[in-house]
Design a protein around this motif. Sequence first.
Motif, mmCIF file in Angstrom:
data_model
loop_
_atom_site.group_PDB
_atom_site.id
_atom_site.type_symbol
_atom_site.label_atom_id
_atom_site.label_comp_id
_atom_site.label_asym_id
_atom_site.label_seq_id
_atom_site.Cartn_x
_atom_site.Cartn_y
_atom_site.Cartn_z
ATOM 1 N N LEU A 465 0.838 -1.184 0.000
ATOM 2 C CA LEU A 465 0.000 0.000 0.000
ATOM 3 C C LEU A 465 0.881 1.246 0.000
ATOM 4 N N VAL A 466 0.543 2.217 -0.855
ATOM 5 C CA VAL A 466 1.204 3.522 -0.869
ATOM 6 C C VAL A 466 0.119 4.571 -0.716
ATOM 7 N N PHE A 467 0.118 5.268 0.429
ATOM 8 C CA PHE A 467 -0.951 6.212 0.752
ATOM 9 C C PHE A 467 -0.547 7.635 0.368
ATOM 10 N N LEU A 468 -1.418 8.301 -0.367
ATOM 11 C CA LEU A 468 -1.251 9.704 -0.730
ATOM 12 C C LEU A 468 -2.377 10.459 -0.016
ATOM 13 N N PRO A 469 -2.124 11.116 1.114
ATOM 14 C CA PRO A 469 -3.190 11.587 2.005
ATOM 15 C C PRO A 469 -4.104 12.706 1.501
ATOM 16 N N PRO A 470 -3.647 13.640 0.651
ATOM 17 C CA PRO A 470 -4.502 14.812 0.389
ATOM 18 C C PRO A 470 -5.781 14.479 -0.381
ATOM 19 N N ASP A 471 -6.807 15.264 -0.142
ATOM 20 C CA ASP A 471 -7.986 15.270 -1.001
ATOM 21 C C ASP A 471 -7.693 16.139 -2.227
ATOM 22 N N ASN A 472 -8.503 15.962 -3.264
ATOM 23 C CA ASN A 472 -8.434 16.813 -4.461
ATOM 24 C C ASN A 472 -7.069 16.774 -5.142
ATOM 25 N N LEU A 473 -6.405 15.627 -5.100
ATOM 26 C CA LEU A 473 -5.139 15.499 -5.823
ATOM 27 C C LEU A 473 -5.454 15.599 -7.312
ATOM 28 N N ASN A 474 -4.958 16.654 -7.961
ATOM 29 C CA ASN A 474 -5.429 16.954 -9.313
ATOM 30 C C ASN A 474 -4.565 16.337 -10.396
ATOM 31 N N THR A 475 -5.090 16.364 -11.605
ATOM 32 C CA THR A 475 -4.405 15.730 -12.730
ATOM 33 C C THR A 475 -3.104 16.429 -13.076
ATOM 34 N N ASP A 476 -2.976 17.726 -12.773
ATOM 35 C CA ASP A 476 -1.697 18.409 -12.981
ATOM 36 C C ASP A 476 -0.646 17.832 -12.043
ATOM 37 N N GLY A 477 -1.055 17.493 -10.827
ATOM 38 C CA GLY A 477 -0.130 16.879 -9.893
ATOM 39 C C GLY A 477 0.273 15.484 -10.322
ATOM 40 N N ILE A 478 -0.656 14.765 -10.934
ATOM 41 C CA ILE A 478 -0.376 13.389 -11.358
ATOM 42 C C ILE A 478 0.486 13.360 -12.616
ATOM 43 N N TYR A 479 0.192 14.254 -13.559
ATOM 44 C CA TYR A 479 0.951 14.289 -14.817
ATOM 45 C C TYR A 479 0.985 15.740 -15.287
ATOM 46 N N GLY A 480 2.154 16.363 -15.198
ATOM 47 C CA GLY A 480 2.293 17.800 -15.393
ATOM 48 C C GLY A 480 2.121 18.278 -16.822
ATOM 49 N N LYS A 481 1.854 19.571 -16.942
ATOM 50 C CA LYS A 481 1.615 20.196 -18.242
ATOM 51 C C LYS A 481 2.842 20.148 -19.143
ATOM 52 N N ASP A 482 4.063 20.055 -18.546
ATOM 53 C CA ASP A 482 5.274 20.035 -19.376
ATOM 54 C C ASP A 482 5.350 18.797 -20.259
ATOM 55 N N TYR A 483 4.562 17.770 -19.921
ATOM 56 C CA TYR A 483 4.610 16.514 -20.686
ATOM 57 C C TYR A 483 3.299 16.206 -21.406
ATOM 58 N N THR A 484 2.228 16.877 -21.002
ATOM 59 C CA THR A 484 0.898 16.525 -21.501
ATOM 60 C C THR A 484 0.799 16.617 -23.017
ATOM 61 N N TYR A 485 1.424 17.624 -23.603
ATOM 62 C CA TYR A 485 1.262 17.851 -25.039
ATOM 63 C C TYR A 485 2.493 17.448 -25.854
ATOM 64 N N ARG A 486 3.345 16.637 -25.236
ATOM 65 C CA ARG A 486 4.486 16.086 -25.962
ATOM 66 C C ARG A 486 4.111 14.740 -26.572
#
Length: 638
Positions: A465-486
Motif C-alpha cells: 500500500l502507498v498512501f497519498l493523504p490529500p484530497d483533491n489530488l489533481n491531474t496536474d499533480g499526477i501528470y504535469g503540463k510540461d509533458y501533456t502535449y508532448r
Amino acid sequence: MGQTVVEKIAQAHLAEGPKRPLRACDFVSIRPRHVMTHDNTSPVMKKFKTIGARRIHDPRQPVFALDHDIQNTSAENLAKYSAIEAFAREQGVDFYPAGTGIGHQIMVEKGYVTPGSFVVASDSHSNMYGALGAVGTPVVRTDAAAIWATGEFWWQIPRSIQVVLEGELAPGATGKDVIITLCGLYNHDEVLNAAVEFSGGGVAGLSMDARLTISNMTTEWGPLVGWFPVDGVTLGYLRGTGRFSAIELAAWASAAPAPDADASYAARITLDLGDVTPHVSGPDTVQVMASLAEIEPKRIAIQKAYLVSCVNSRLEDLDAAARVMAGRKVAPTVKFYLAPASRAVEEEAQRRGIWQTLLDAGAITLPAGCGPCIGLGTGLLEPGEVGISATNRNFKGRMGSRDARCYLASPAVVAASAVAGYIAAPQRAGGGTPARRYVEMPAASGAAETVEILPGFPSEVRGRLVFLPPDNLNTDGIYGKDYTYRDDMRREMMAQVVMQNYDPQFAALTYAGDVVVGGFNFGTGSSREQAVTALAAKGIPLVIAGSFSQTYLRNAFNNGFLCVEIPELVAELRRVFAERIAKERTIIPGDQIHVDFTSGTVSYRGREFRFAPLGTVPQSLVVAGGVENLVAKRLGLR
C-alpha cells in the motif's frame, strides 16, 4: 429496499448489469435515448473512425448541434463545420447548424428530452435535461464515440441526495438565486458526483425556465444529475412545444417517473424558498456568494455585463431583463452583451417586443450560441475588467483574461447592474442567507455478493500500500503540463515523471505492483488521459480512493485501468498514519494490502473493507484494455 428515480430510469435503459434491482455504485451499460455533441463532434468523429466503425449503430440516437465557436468564420472552422454536416447527412443524423441555438436548448425545445428518458451529451451541462424529469448526465468524447458505434456506454450509478424545496420564492428572487444559494451554502463537496432529486411543495411554484436554470447549474454545484419531478408545469411545457401527442402527455401524467417511497438516499438537504434572496456568486467561483443587500453598497464597478448561455437566455430571462431596462439605458462605462439560447427564443422575444426593449437600452447582440460564456468570440473580459454575467461559470480566465474578475447573477440583476454601472439590485433586496439544513442518512448496506470473474480479469491483487493523504489530488499533480502535449513520451518516460508535480520523489519511492490509495475527489482538474496512463506505465495495478473525479474515473476505465472507491479505508489510513500526515509526508508506504474482486473486499492490517462489486461491465473494459478496444472487438474489427 426501493429505488431512487435515477436507479429506476437507469434500470429502464439497462443494456447490461447486475441481475437484480440497480442501486448506487453499480457499474452498468446504458442505452441512452439520445446523445448530443456540439463542436466536439469533430474529435468524436476521429475517435469513431479510429475504432474502425463505419456506420452509426442507431442514427436516431445522436444529435449534432453546432454552438460553441460559431463566431469563428475562419476557413479552418468553416471546413470543420462542413465536415460535421456532411457526416451527419451521410449517417442520417439530426443536424442543427451554427445559429440554430445552444445544443442543450435544442434538446429540450425540439423534443429530444422526455420524462423518464436517459439523455446524455458530450458536455458538462447535460444535467439540464433533469428539469423535464429525465436523467441528463455528461459523457466524455470516447463515450460518445462508443454510443455512436454500439448504442451503449458504461455508467456507474451515483448515490442520490434528496433536496426538499419548501415554500415559495419571494418577489425578486429567481431560480438562479436558488442555485447560487445552494452552491454557496453547500460548498464542501456534499453533493459531489451525486444525483440530486429535487422534491417538496416548493417545486410546484417554480417555472420551467427556473427549473432548467437550476438543473443546468447543478453542474457547478457538483452533482452528475439534477432531476425535477414531472408535474403540471412539466406537462404544460411539453404541450407547448407542439411535439407530443395527447396520448403521450396523458401517459406521462398518469405514470410519471418517481422514486419509490422507501428509496435510500445518502443525504437530505432542505431549503425554504421563502428565505432565498437575490445573490451573486464570486468573484471567480460559485462557492462564494453574497446577497445583493450586502454587495450593492460596495458599488463594485463593472465594465461588461452578459445575458448569454444555456442557463439563462430563455424567454423568461430575457423578459426579466427587459422589464428592468425598459425606458433606461446601459451605463456609458458598460458593454452589455446579449445572445438568445436559440433562434426560436429570439424570434419569440422579437414578437413580444422584449428583444427591441433590450436593443433600445443598448444591448450588443450576438448569435444564438455559447460565445463569451466559453471564452470565444466577441466581448471577452480584458485585463483589469470586472464583469457580471447570467452564465453558469465564472472560473478565473474562462470568459477572458485571468486578470479580470467575474460575478454571476440572475438576468434581472445583470440588467440592473448594466444600467447602474456597478453591481446593483433591480429593486430593494432583502438580506440574509438560508440556514444550512443537511442531514446524512445511514448508508444502506446491500447484501454481500460473489462476483463472477471474466477470463483475463484478476480475481485478486496483492501489493504494498502507498498512501497519498490529500484530497483533491489533481491531474496536474499526477501528470504535469510540461509533458501533456508532448508526442514523444514513451511509457518508460511517463513512468519516470508520474506524480512529479505532487512529489518529485514518487517515481523513486514506488515500484511496479504498489497499490496507490488516495483521498477524496482523486483526479480532479483537467481531463488529460495521461493522468491515468502514466500510473499504468509505472506498473500501478489500481488506485483506491475515498472518491474520484467523475472525469478521472471515466478516463481510467476507458483506458482499462482499475479504480475502486472505499471511503472507510481512507478514514482508517488517516487514523493509522495521523502523526506522519501531520509531518506533511506526501507519500506514506504501508503494509501489504489484499484486494479480492470476487467478494468485493479489501483486507489491510486484519480489517476488511467492502467496495461496490465490479461486474461484467467494468471487467470487460479492463480485459479489453479500454473502451475503444472493447467496441472494436464487439464490432468484429479486432
